[in-house]
Design a protein around this motif. Structure first.
Motif, PDB file in Angstrom:
ATOM      1  N   VAL A 269       0.840  -1.197   0.000  1.00  0.00           N
ATOM      2  CA  VAL A 269       0.000   0.000   0.000  1.00  0.00           C
ATOM      3  C   VAL A 269       0.874   1.246   0.000  1.00  0.00           C
ATOM      4  N   VAL A 270       0.628   2.121  -0.956  1.00  0.00           N
ATOM      5  CA  VAL A 270       1.313   3.407  -1.038  1.00  0.00           C
ATOM      6  C   VAL A 270       0.320   4.471  -0.589  1.00  0.00           C
ATOM      7  N   ASP A 271       0.570   5.048   0.567  1.00  0.00           N
ATOM      8  CA  ASP A 271      -0.348   6.005   1.193  1.00  0.00           C
ATOM      9  C   ASP A 271       0.003   7.419   0.714  1.00  0.00           C
ATOM     10  N   HIS A 272      -0.841   7.974  -0.151  1.00  0.00           N
ATOM     11  CA  HIS A 272      -0.538   9.291  -0.712  1.00  0.00           C
ATOM     12  C   HIS A 272      -0.693  10.409   0.305  1.00  0.00           C
ATOM     13  N   ASP A 273      -1.485  10.215   1.357  1.00  0.00           N
ATOM     14  CA  ASP A 273      -1.521  11.210   2.435  1.00  0.00           C
ATOM     15  C   ASP A 273      -0.164  11.286   3.126  1.00  0.00           C
ATOM     16  N   HIS A 274       0.429  10.119   3.358  1.00  0.00           N
ATOM     17  CA  HIS A 274       1.766  10.081   3.970  1.00  0.00           C
ATOM     18  C   HIS A 274       2.785  10.762   3.056  1.00  0.00           C
ATOM     19  N   LEU A 275       2.688  10.485   1.760  1.00  0.00           N
ATOM     20  CA  LEU A 275       3.604  11.133   0.816  1.00  0.00           C
ATOM     21  C   LEU A 275       3.405  12.649   0.806  1.00  0.00           C
ATOM     22  N   ALA A 276       2.145  13.078   0.918  1.00  0.00           N
ATOM     23  CA  ALA A 276       1.865  14.520   0.939  1.00  0.00           C
ATOM     24  C   ALA A 276       2.483  15.185   2.167  1.00  0.00           C
ATOM     25  N   ARG A 277       2.461  14.475   3.299  1.00  0.00           N
ATOM     26  CA  ARG A 277       3.103  15.031   4.499  1.00  0.00           C
ATOM     27  C   ARG A 277       4.620  15.128   4.308  1.00  0.00           C
TER      28      ARG A 277
END
Length: 199
Positions: free
Chosen positions: A28-36
């Protein structure tokens, strides 16, 4: 490698679905985490935000999320400006995560993207899965579980694409109105029907 885009409105149940995909074996690649990560202290993204929004959005070298949210959730132009800054960094990191997953031999990668429709990135995925839930259900969850005021909850929901817009791009729509167990069961059914290696 099967690449799945997973999306859904705030408080629809997407996090529950994402967690179940991970339990089933997906990367799973969490784009919210990437945005942070994209706006972390010292990042180029944070520098761009400071240039665009000034001292209102940055405090002591870090992003003031509450202040920035107050700006962008009431102003569509400001929201678009923020997205134009953050999205390129997020999708560059997502491409790197895909490359790493492929190198590791992953068979399924799920990109958890709240704003898939808004970012117009659906074409990058083999399949798109949307989690849908009634606005009243989502409002109640935001108020009771996240402590938002009703006005803030409504503003957050209104700032995102509608369930109809997400469904128009989706290959499958899962119902997030019920319990977490009910949603997990729907993820299992989708997995068993879709993923060749699923039992």
């Amino acid at each position: 490698m099967l690449r799945i885009g997973l999306t859904g409105g705030i408080a629809a149940g997407k996090s529950t679905a994402s967690a179940r995909f991970a339990e089933l074996g997906a990367v799973v690649v969490d784009h919210d985490h990437l945005a942070r990560r994209a706006v972390a202290p010292g990042s180029a993204g944070l520098v761009e935000i400071a240039r665009a929004f000034g001292d209102r959005a940055v405090r002591e070298g870090a992003l003031d999320r509450a202040a920035l949210a107050a700006i962008v959730f009431s102003d569509p132009v400001a929201r678009a400006q923020l997205d134009a800054i953050v999205h390129p960094y997020v999708f560059a990191m997502a491409r790197a995560a895909d490359k790493a997953a492929r190198a590791d031999g992953a068979s399924v990668v799920v990109h958890d993207i709240p704003l898939l429709v808004e970012a117009a990135s659906d074409h990058d995925y083999d399949l798109v899965v949307a989690i849908a839930a009634d606005e009243s259900t989502r409002q109640n969850r935001l108020v009771t579980s996240r402590g938002m005021s009703l006005a803030d909850a409504r503003a957050r929901i209104a700032s995102q694409a509608s369930d109809g817009e997400r469904a128009a791009l989706a290959d499958a729509v899962l119902d997030g109105n019920g319990s977490a167990d009910e949603l997990r069961a729907q993820v299992d059914e989708f997995w068993n029907l879709t993923v060749p290696s699923a039992p």
